[in-house]
Design a protein around this motif. Structure first.
Motif, PDB file in Angstrom:
ATOM      1  N   ASP A 491       0.858  -1.180   0.000  1.00 38.05           N
ATOM      2  CA  ASP A 491       0.000   0.000   0.000  1.00 38.05           C
ATOM      3  C   ASP A 491       0.898   1.235   0.000  1.00 38.05           C
ATOM      4  OD1 ASP A 491      -2.114   1.729   0.162  1.00 38.05           O
ATOM      5  OD2 ASP A 491      -2.308   1.570   2.345  1.00 38.05           O
ATOM      6  N   VAL A 492       0.748   2.116  -0.986  1.00 40.33           N
ATOM      7  CA  VAL A 492       1.586   3.310  -1.145  1.00 40.33           C
ATOM      8  C   VAL A 492       0.733   4.554  -0.961  1.00 40.33           C
ATOM      9  CG1 VAL A 492       3.155   4.574  -2.656  1.00 40.33           C
ATOM     10  CG2 VAL A 492       3.084   2.065  -2.745  1.00 40.33           C
ATOM     11  N   THR A 493       1.205   5.495  -0.121  1.00 35.26           N
ATOM     12  CA  THR A 493       0.510   6.762   0.126  1.00 35.26           C
ATOM     13  C   THR A 493       1.522   7.896   0.066  1.00 35.26           C
ATOM     14  OG1 THR A 493      -1.023   5.626   1.610  1.00 35.26           O
ATOM     15  CG2 THR A 493      -0.986   8.020   1.705  1.00 35.26           C
ATOM     16  N   MET A 494       1.168   8.997  -0.627  1.00 35.70           N
ATOM     17  CA  MET A 494       2.046  10.159  -0.693  1.00 35.70           C
ATOM     18  C   MET A 494       1.253  11.416  -0.367  1.00 35.70           C
ATOM     19  SD  MET A 494       4.657  11.471  -3.692  1.00 35.70           S
ATOM     20  CE  MET A 494       3.390  12.013  -4.829  1.00 35.70           C
ATOM     21  N   ASN A 495       1.808  12.253   0.499  1.00 32.72           N
ATOM     22  CA  ASN A 495       1.191  13.527   0.876  1.00 32.72           C
ATOM     23  C   ASN A 495       2.100  14.672   0.452  1.00 32.72           C
ATOM     24  OD1 ASN A 495      -0.972  12.215   2.163  1.00 32.72           O
ATOM     25  ND2 ASN A 495       0.257  11.950   4.028  1.00 32.72           N
ATOM     26  N   LEU A 496       1.514  15.713  -0.122  1.00 35.34           N
ATOM     27  CA  LEU A 496       2.246  16.898  -0.547  1.00 35.34           C
ATOM     28  C   LEU A 496       1.581  18.142   0.022  1.00 35.34           C
ATOM     29  CD1 LEU A 496       2.840  16.075  -4.333  1.00 35.34           C
ATOM     30  CD2 LEU A 496       4.588  16.122  -2.547  1.00 35.34           C
ATOM     31  N   LEU A 500       1.404  21.979  -4.292  1.00 32.80           N
ATOM     32  CA  LEU A 500       1.826  20.853  -5.113  1.00 32.80           C
ATOM     33  C   LEU A 500       0.765  19.767  -5.188  1.00 32.80           C
ATOM     34  CD1 LEU A 500       5.530  20.523  -3.909  1.00 32.80           C
ATOM     35  CD2 LEU A 500       4.684  21.659  -5.957  1.00 32.80           C
ATOM     36  N   ASP A 501      -0.098  19.696  -4.176  1.00 28.97           N
ATOM     37  CA  ASP A 501      -1.100  18.634  -4.150  1.00 28.97           C
ATOM     38  C   ASP A 501      -2.274  18.903  -5.086  1.00 28.97           C
ATOM     39  OD1 ASP A 501      -2.043  20.762  -2.762  1.00 28.97           O
ATOM     40  OD2 ASP A 501      -2.842  19.617  -1.067  1.00 28.97           O
ATOM     41  N   GLN A 502      -2.244  20.034  -5.783  1.00 32.75           N
ATOM     42  CA  GLN A 502      -3.353  20.381  -6.672  1.00 32.75           C
ATOM     43  C   GLN A 502      -3.140  19.878  -8.096  1.00 32.75           C
ATOM     44  OE1 GLN A 502      -6.014  21.802  -5.329  1.00 32.75           O
ATOM     45  NE2 GLN A 502      -4.970  21.894  -3.346  1.00 32.75           N
ATOM     46  N   ASN A 503      -1.930  19.434  -8.429  1.00 32.02           N
ATOM     47  CA  ASN A 503      -1.595  19.068  -9.805  1.00 32.02           C
ATOM     48  C   ASN A 503      -1.154  17.609  -9.845  1.00 32.02           C
ATOM     49  OD1 ASN A 503      -0.405  18.762 -12.382  1.00 32.02           O
ATOM     50  ND2 ASN A 503       0.044  20.961 -12.466  1.00 32.02           N
ATOM     51  N   ILE A 504      -1.870  16.791 -10.592  1.00 28.75           N
ATOM     52  CA  ILE A 504      -1.552  15.362 -10.673  1.00 28.75           C
ATOM     53  C   ILE A 504      -0.222  15.144 -11.387  1.00 28.75           C
ATOM     54  CG2 ILE A 504      -2.292  13.146 -11.626  1.00 28.75           C
ATOM     55  CD1 ILE A 504      -5.153  13.983 -11.197  1.00 28.75           C
TER      56      ILE A 504
END
Length: 560
Positions: A491-496, A500-504
Motif C-alpha cells: 500500500d503506497v501513500t504520498m502527501n504533498l 503541489l497537491d493540486q496538480n496530478i
C-alpha cells in the motif's frame, strides 16, 4: 592539626564532623563499622576512602547520642566541582600533576596533544581509579550505593579518587553469612549492578559535559528508564545535541574513538538487565580504558561492535567515493559473517521497532549532475517493523520517506521547499532461510554455488592468525543462515503540501524523482528478500538484486 605527640595521628590534619541528625548519626556509625571490615588492607582503604579514624565521645553533651566523627583531610573537591569549572581540564591536569609516569599507568605513550586526547587520557585515569576503589569495596562484600559526582572526590595530596566516608555502604549478605543461597546471590548481583550503573552515569557526565545540564540529563535518564537499549545511546545523543552543544562535539569524538569503544563500555555499564552489566575487573580490561601501549584481546562482541561503528561513521561522511563504497560493502560482509542472531526467534524479538536507513550498497543517484523536472531533496528514510501477533511470525513493514520539493533556480543555495511524505506498507512472513553465494564463471557464462571474488577476499582474511581464533567455521561456507522474508500486498501513500497537491502531473514527477533517488527496496518492499544481520542497534536487509541496506535503530519522534 593533631598536636598530641602520643596520638597515632600526630602531625596530621583531620576533619572533626559533629553528627546531630538521626541520618547523620546512622551514617557515622556505619562508617565506623565499615572501617572495622576494611582495616586489614589499610593501604587501599586510605587511597580510595576519606580515611575514617574514629570518633570522639561527648559525655557532657545535651544529646547523649551525638558524637564527632574524625576522618582525614585531603584538600579535595567533589568531581562535580571540577566539571563545573570552565577551565576544568588544565586545572585538573595541574592538580593531579600528570607526567609521563601517570599516563603510562593507563597505557598511554605520551602526554599533551589535542584537547580531545588530553581529555581521554584524564578520563582513563579517573575511571580506572574509580573502578579500582569500587572493586575494593565489592571484594569485601560491600556496595557503595551512593556513587554520584557529589560523593566522589579528587585529592591533590595523593592524587587518588575518594569514594566518600562510606556511611551508606551496604552488605551483600543480610545476616553476615557468605552462604551461596539464591537470595544472597541475587542480592549481591543487584547491588553490584546498581553501583556499576552509577559508575556509568559518572562516566557519561565526565565525557559529555552537556549532561551536567539537568534538562539534558533528564532526557538521557528517561531514555534508560523506559527500557530502551543503551547500545543506541549514540543515536539519542546525536538527536539531542545536534550542532547546538556549547562544548562542541568533544564528548562524541572521545566515545567514537577506537571503533566506538566508549559507546560499548557505556552500554555495558548502563545495561537494562542487571545481569548484563559489566563488572569492575572486566571494565578495567575494556579497550576504552586501555591506552595504545597495552595489548587488549578483544572479544567477539567488541569486534562486532567495532565493525558496525566503523560502518556507521563512514556513512556519516555523506560523499561516497569508490574506496568508501568498497570499504562499506566489505564491512557489511564481515558483519553478516559474524551475525550473532541467525535464528528466526531472535529476529522476531530484535526486528520490531523503528529503523533509520544509513546506506545502500546499490546504485546512488543524486541531484548534482542531472536536470530533473522537479528538484526533490530526500530527508530521513525510516522503516518501522511491527509484530502483528506474538504467536505467529507475521510482521508489518512501514517505510516512511520525508522529502522537500525545491521550486525555482536557487535550490543549490536555498533548500527550503514544500515538504512531503511517502509511506509504503506491506505485511511479511519471517521464516528460516539461507543466503547462497553465487559465483560467475566468465568462460562458460554460468553461475554456480560458491564464494564470489569479494567473498573469497574475506575467506583469505579469515585464514590469518587474527581472525582464525574467533571465526565460528574452519572452511568458508557457500551459504549462511538468514531470515527469509515473504511479502504480501503493498500500500503506497504520498502527501504533498499546498500547492503541489493540486496538480496530478506534479505529483507524478515527484514520485518518479523519489523512485530515482531512493533504493528500490524502500519503495517496493516486496524486493526485500532476507535479513542477514541484526542486533540491538544495527540491521542489514538484502534485496532481490543482492544490494544490502544498512539501518540503525532510531528514536526520532518518540517522546523521551
Amino acid at each position: 592539626m593533631v598536636k598530641n605527640s602520643c596520638s597515632s595521628l600526630y602531625g596530621k590534619r583531620v576533619v572533626l564532623r559533629k553528627l546531630s541528625s538521626a541520618q547523620a548519626k546512622r551514617r557515622g556509625k556505619r562508617a565506623i563499622e565499615v572501617l572495622k571490615k576494611l582495616v586489614r588492607r589499610k593501604l587501599l582503604y586510605h587511597s580510595y576512602s576519606m580515611q575514617v579514624h574514629g570518633y570522639i565521645y561527648l559525655p557532657a553533651s545535651d544529646d547523649s547520642d551525638s558524637f564527632i566523627l574524625v576522618h582525614g583531610y585531603h584538600g579535595s573537591f567533589s568531581l562535580r566541582h571540577w566539571l563545573e569549572r570552565s577551565d576544568w581540564l588544565p586545572t585538573l591536569e595541574a592538580t593531579l600533576a600528570l607526567d609521563e609516569e601517570s599516563v603510562r599507568k593507563v597505557g598511554e605513550d605520551r602526554t599533551g596533544g589535542p584537547a580531545v586526547s588530553r581529555q581521554l587520557t584524564l578520563i582513563r585515569i579517573l575511571m580506572r581509579d574509580l573502578l579500582i576503589g569500587v572493586n575494593y569495596l565489592h571484594s569485601h562484600g560491600l556496595a557503595h550505593t551512593e556513587l554520584t559526582l557529589e560523593n566522589v572526590h579528587i585529592s591533590p595530596v595523593d592524587r587518588h579518587i575518594k569514594v566518600g566516608i562510606l556511611g551508606n555502604a551496604a552488605d551483600f549478605y543480610k545476616d553476615g553469612s557468605k552462604d551461596s543461597s539464591l537470595d544472597n546471590l541475587d542480592r549481591r548481583e543487584m547491588m553490584i549492578a546498581f553501583d556499576m550503573r552509577c559508575v556509568g552515569f559518572i562516566m557519561a557526565k565526565m565525557v559529555m559535559r552537556e549532561l551536567m545540564d539537568p534538562l539534558v540529563f533528564a532526557k538521557f535518564k528517561s531514555f534508560l528508564i523506559k527500557g530502551y537499549d543503551p547500545s543506541c545511546l549514540r543515536e539519542l545523543m546525536l538527536e539531542i545535541l545536534g550542532r547546538s552543544s556549547p562544548y562542541g562535539n568533544t564528548g562524541l569524538q572521545i566515545l567514537d574513538r577506537n571503533w566506538g569503544a566508549g559507546w560499548h563500555l557505556l552500554s555495558l555499564l548502563l545495561a537494562t538487565k542487571p545481569s548484563q552489566r559489566i563488572s569492575c575487573l572486566d571494565a578495567l580490561r575494556h579497550p576504552f580504558l586501555c591506552g595504545p601501549r597495552w595489548r587488549v584481546v578483544s572479544s567477539m562482541d567488541i569486534i562486532r561492535w567495532g565493525l558496525g561503528s566503523t560502518a556507521v561513521r563512514i556513512t556519516e561522511e555523506y560523499i561516497y567515493r569508490k574506496p568508501q563504497r568498497s570499504r562499506l560493502a566489505h564491512l557489511i560482509d564481515l558483519m553478516e559473517m559474524l551475525n550473532p542472531h541467525p535464528k528466526p526467534k531472535n529476529w522476531l524479538d530484535l526486528l520490531p521497532g523503528k529503523w533509520r536507513l544509513l546506506y545502500c550498497t546499490g546504485k546512488h543517484i543524486g541531484l548534482t549532475l542531472r536536470q530533473p523536472p522537479l528538484r526533490v531533496l530526500v530527508g530521513d528514510v525510516h522503516l518501522t517493523v511491527t509484530r502483528e501477533s506474538k504467536l505467529k511470525a507475521n510482521l508489518s513493514f512501514d517505510s516512511d520517506i520525508g522529502f522537500s520539493v525545491m521550486i525555482g533556480q536557487d535550490w543549490p543555495l536555498d533548500k527550503a521547499g514544500k515538504s512531503g511524505r511517502l509511506r509504503v506498507n506491506s505485511s511479511f512472513t519471517l521464516r528460516a532461510g539461507r543466503r547462497l553465494y553465487l559465483n560467475h564463471d566468465k568462460t562458460t557464462e554460468k553461475f554456480f554455488f560458491g564464494p564470489s571474488s569479494n567473498v573469497e577476499a574475506l575467506a583469505q582474511k579469515f585464514k590469518g592468525k587474527k581472525w582464525s581464533k574467533i571465526i565460528p567455521f574452519k572452511e568458508f561456507p557457500s551459504s549462511l543462515p538468514a531470515a527469509k522474508l515473504a511479502s504480501g500486498d503493498i500500500d503506497v501513500t504520498m502527501n504533498l503540501d499546498d500547492p503541489l497537491d493540486q496538480n496530478i502531473d506534479t505529483a507524478k514527477s515527484v514520485l518518479q524523482e523519489l523512485r530515482t533517488q531512493i533504493p528500490p527496496e524502500v519503495f517496493d518492499l516486496s524486493k526485500l528478500v532476507c535479513g542477514t544481520y541484526v542486533d540491538s542497534r544495527l540491521l542489514v536487509l538484502r534485496g532481490v538484486n543482492g544490494s544490502a541496506l544498512l539501518f540503525t535503530r532510531s528514536f526520532c519522534g518518540q517522546k523521551q
